[in-house]
Design a protein around this motif. Structure first.
Motif, PDB file in Angstrom:
ATOM      1  N   ASP A   1       0.815  -1.213   0.000  1.00 13.83           N
ATOM      2  CA  ASP A   1       0.000   0.000   0.000  1.00 13.83           C
ATOM      3  C   ASP A   1       0.851   1.268   0.000  1.00 13.83           C
ATOM      4  O   ASP A   1       0.681   2.148  -0.845  1.00 13.83           O
ATOM      5  N   ILE A   2       1.786   1.376   0.951  1.00 12.85           N
ATOM      6  CA  ILE A   2       2.600   2.588   1.080  1.00 12.85           C
ATOM      7  C   ILE A   2       4.066   2.203   1.236  1.00 12.85           C
ATOM      8  O   ILE A   2       4.398   1.327   2.033  1.00 12.85           O
ATOM      9  N   ILE A   3       4.931   2.871   0.504  1.00 13.42           N
ATOM     10  CA  ILE A   3       6.375   2.685   0.666  1.00 13.42           C
ATOM     11  C   ILE A   3       6.913   3.834   1.497  1.00 13.42           C
ATOM     12  O   ILE A   3       6.759   5.003   1.135  1.00 13.42           O
ATOM     13  N   THR A   4       7.532   3.503   2.627  1.00 12.22           N
ATOM     14  CA  THR A   4       8.195   4.522   3.444  1.00 12.22           C
ATOM     15  C   THR A   4       9.699   4.276   3.396  1.00 12.22           C
ATOM     16  O   THR A   4      10.413   4.940   2.662  1.00 12.22           O
ATOM     17  N   THR A   5      10.188   3.298   4.151  1.00 13.91           N
ATOM     18  CA  THR A   5      11.614   2.952   4.057  1.00 13.91           C
ATOM     19  C   THR A   5      11.864   1.798   3.091  1.00 13.91           C
ATOM     20  O   THR A   5      12.994   1.580   2.678  1.00 13.91           O
ATOM     21  N   GLY A   6      10.817   1.044   2.766  1.00 12.67           N
ATOM     22  CA  GLY A   6      10.980  -0.113   1.895  1.00 12.67           C
ATOM     23  C   GLY A   6      11.398  -1.376   2.623  1.00 12.67           C
ATOM     24  O   GLY A   6      11.652  -2.405   1.987  1.00 12.67           O
ATOM     25  N   ALA A   7      11.474  -1.350   3.960  1.00 11.88           N
ATOM     26  CA  ALA A   7      11.963  -2.506   4.721  1.00 11.88           C
ATOM     27  C   ALA A   7      11.073  -3.732   4.546  1.00 11.88           C
ATOM     28  O   ALA A   7      11.574  -4.858   4.404  1.00 11.88           O
ATOM     29  N   THR A   8       9.765  -3.546   4.544  1.00 12.65           N
ATOM     30  CA  THR A   8       8.849  -4.680   4.398  1.00 12.65           C
ATOM     31  C   THR A   8       8.981  -5.307   3.018  1.00 12.65           C
ATOM     32  O   THR A   8       8.996  -6.537   2.877  1.00 12.65           O
ATOM     33  N   LEU A   9       9.094  -4.489   1.994  1.00  9.56           N
ATOM     34  CA  LEU A   9       9.261  -5.003   0.635  1.00  9.56           C
ATOM     35  C   LEU A   9      10.608  -5.699   0.481  1.00  9.56           C
ATOM     36  O   LEU A   9      10.724  -6.715  -0.205  1.00  9.56           O
TER      37      LEU A   9
END
Length: 228
Positions: free
Chosen positions: A196-204
């Motif tokens: 849904d939302i990219i912030t730091t990208g850590a989850t991706l």
């Protein structure tokens, strides 16, 4: 049917998810003013863009895109809030259709083989009743004419919200968080990983590491919004 809808609208008129003004018959979810005021990124047509630069030196991605910039207390936050917390799953379809058309026009995403969403832990899924990126992924799947695999990537544990964590703590919070289940052969495939939302990208990034157990995969990334 149209007459019945008109009668219902008299007593229960649709309102804009952002400004709460009444919608006209030709407007859906958003009024024309709010729709035109959404901060588009145009990342689908730009490379390198900020999504792609987020993962430089971390994981190799082919292409990346996000439809909107996410600005705190802005219209995009209001829209995604309706999707995540108010059960308005049509927002995911609305954004997926919009981004899907962009991706086709850009011609940078023409060789993708399938779509895989970042999953919710089963406890959160049970509580919310749905993954907020499911309708987003289904709409992309239909427009791009490729399979949507919702049950391959799984989350090991339920973690605290990422919202207030700094970059290092976000990564520590998701490291080795995902695993593969219900295997479909993804070797030699180009996968579109969505969130849904990219912030730091850590989850991706953690999702990529789980998927990288397949041989010779390629990963592109698409999200509803990118935190500006």
């Amino acid at each position: 049917m149209k007459i019945l809808k008109d009668i219902i609208n008299v007593f229960y008129p649709d309102v804009c998810f952002c400004c709460k003004n009444y919608l006209t018959n030709n407007e859906k979810l958003l009024c024309l003013f709010c729709r035109n005021d959404l901060p588009l990124t145009n990342f689908s047509f730009e490379t390198p863009n900020l999504v792609e630069k987020t993962f430089y030196g971390r994981i190799p991605i082919e292409n990346g895109t996000a439809l909107f910039y996410f600005i705190k207390k802005g219209k995009v936050q209001q829209l995604i809030h309706q999707l995540k917390y108010n059960g308005q799953q049509q927002v995911g379809s609305f954004i997926g259709n919009w981004l899907g058309e962009e991706m086709i026009s850009s011609e940078r995403f023409h060789d993708i083989d399938c779509i895989i969403p970042v999953p919710l832990h089963h406890k959160k899924l049970k509580k919310r009743g749905y993954n907020q990126v499911t309708t987003f992924g289904q709409s992309l799947s239909k427009i791009l004419n490729i399979p949507f695999y919702e049950n391959i990537l799984k989350k090991k544990t339920a973690i605290n919200s990422q919202t207030k964590l700094v970059r290092f703590d976000r990564w520590r919070n998701v490291e080795e968080l995902f695993y593969i289940e219900n295997e479909v052969s993804l070797s030699n495939k180009h996968i579109l990983l969505i969130d849904d939302i990219i912030t730091t990208g850590a989850t991706l990034e953690a999702s990529y590491l789980a998927l990288n157990t397949f041989k010779n995969i390629k990963i592109s990334i698409a999200s509803m919004a990118y935190t500006k």
